[in-house]
Design an enzyme around this catalytic site. Structure first.
Site, PDB file in Angstrom:
ATOM      1  N   GLY A   1       0.813  -1.206   0.000  1.00  0.00           N
ATOM      2  CA  GLY A   1       0.000   0.000   0.000  1.00  0.00           C
ATOM      3  C   GLY A   1       0.848   1.258   0.000  1.00  0.00           C
ATOM      4  O   GLY A   1       2.077   1.207   0.083  1.00  0.00           O
TER       5      GLY A   1
ATOM      6  N   LYS B   1       3.832   0.045 -10.384  1.00  0.00           N
ATOM      7  CA  LYS B   1       3.761   1.474 -10.037  1.00  0.00           C
ATOM      8  C   LYS B   1       5.150   2.090  -9.909  1.00  0.00           C
ATOM      9  O   LYS B   1       5.323   3.290 -10.162  1.00  0.00           O
ATOM     10  CB  LYS B   1       2.945   1.670  -8.760  1.00  0.00           C
TER      11      LYS B   1
END
Length: 335
Positions: free
Chosen positions: A135, A190
């Site tokens: 996260g 990412k």
């Protein structure tokens, strides 16, 4: 709860600081000298300077001590290595009495192209309760006690509940998922997109360009994840769009700093040396490009970053080529 964190880098240290307020935590590192220094000074000056270690936190280089600490009862074992360090650590754990394993790393293994859970299964088998904690989270902010939200992804429901009980607290919210592949793919890709965003920002191409890149980058993450068996909804969550936004826009992002340096014309070797720490997007870009080619998935931004990193392509010419691509429908399946 008894918790052992294997890996005393920035993220492992930050999580140890946060958890030591409420749990019995051991932080293990490989170097006896470094861990002794951290125990004496109550600070990890190499990776997380300025953040004192709680008095209750035990810093050690004794691997057996760290494992014995969690061998009984509801202990939790956390691997805080890089992706490159996960296999060697898992090999150290072979034959040991461990209750579970949760890893923090984000990326694909160089050479094999495996996701972290595949590495763990290959080395430790499929019976061990295992999962990934991921996260949007910068280590410095976690160490400061600033709020963040994470997701624990594991097939084992009891492990998910254990991690939530251990990590969820006043400053950290923990959500749970059984989509291990989706959470890992989001965390891996990412980093590559953060390099791309750093390049755009370093070239002063504006906020419109940044927003477009992040949005189409999310489509690439989703496209790859679905091909590997993930659920599309996972990429709308913390390990997808959440981590993507933070890593692409946050000034603490090492991968973004790589992109900024490339836009300034710095050689990759110089940038990595200046950072002094791992930028997983560099390691991951070639592996993701190869995987996308094997699966016949269009990932133009990822391919562009890999071309700049490894094939000597010019950042400016690469951006021009991306903008010159033929128009198409906006969808996950379209590139």
């Amino acid at each position: 709860m008894r918790i052992s964190i294997l890996g005393a880098g920035a993220w492992g240290t930050a999580l140890a600081i946060a958890l030591a307020e409420r749990h019995d935590v051991v932080l293990w590192g490989r170097s006896e000298d470094a861990m002794a220094q951290r125990a004496r000074s109550x600070e990890n000056t190499a990776y997380l300077p300025g953040h004192p270690l709680p008095a209750a936190l035990k810093a050690t280089a004794d691997f057996s001590l760290a494992l014995d600490h969690v061998a009984q009862g509801d202990g939790l074992l956390i691997a805080a290595t890089s992706v490159a360090g996960l296999r060697p650590l898992a090999q150290q754990l072979q034959g040991k009495a461990i209750p579970n394993l949760v890893w923090l790393c984000k990326g694909l293994e160089e050479g094999s192209g495996l996701l972290p859970h595949q590495v763990v299964r290959e080395v430790l088998g499929t019976q061990l309760p295992a999962g990934v904690l991921s996260g949007p989270s910068f280590a410095q902010e976690v160490a400061q006690g600033l709020p963040c939200a994470l997701v624990i992804a594991a097939e084992d429901a009891a492990l998910r509940e254990l991690v939530v009980a251990a990590v969820h607290g006043p400053a950290i919210r923990v959500y749970s998922s059984d989509d291990v592949v989706g959470v890992e793919v989001g965390g891996a890709v990412k980093n590559i997109l953060a390099i791309a965003t750093g390049i755009l920002d370093g070239m002063s191409l504006g906020l419109n360009a940044r927003a477009a890149l992040i949005t189409r980058g999310l489509a690439e993450i989703t496209r790859l994840g679905i091909a590997l068996g993930a659920r599309a909804e996972t990429f709308m969550g913390l390990a997808g769009v959440g981590d993507l936004i933070l890593t692409c826009t946050g000034d603490l992002s090492r991968n973004r700093k790589v992109g900024l340096g490339l836009a300034q014309g710095k050689p990759l070797e110089t940038i990595v040396t200046e950072l002094g720490h791992v930028a997983e997007g560099v390691r991951c870009a070639a592996a993701v490009r190869n995987l996308a080619q094997q699966l016949q998935i269009e990932m133009p931004i990822t391919n562009a970053v890999a071309g700049i990193l490894f094939d000597g392509h010019s950042p400016r010419a690469t951006v021009e080529q991306l903008l010159a691509r033929h128009p198409r429908d906006e969808s996950i399946s379209a590139s």
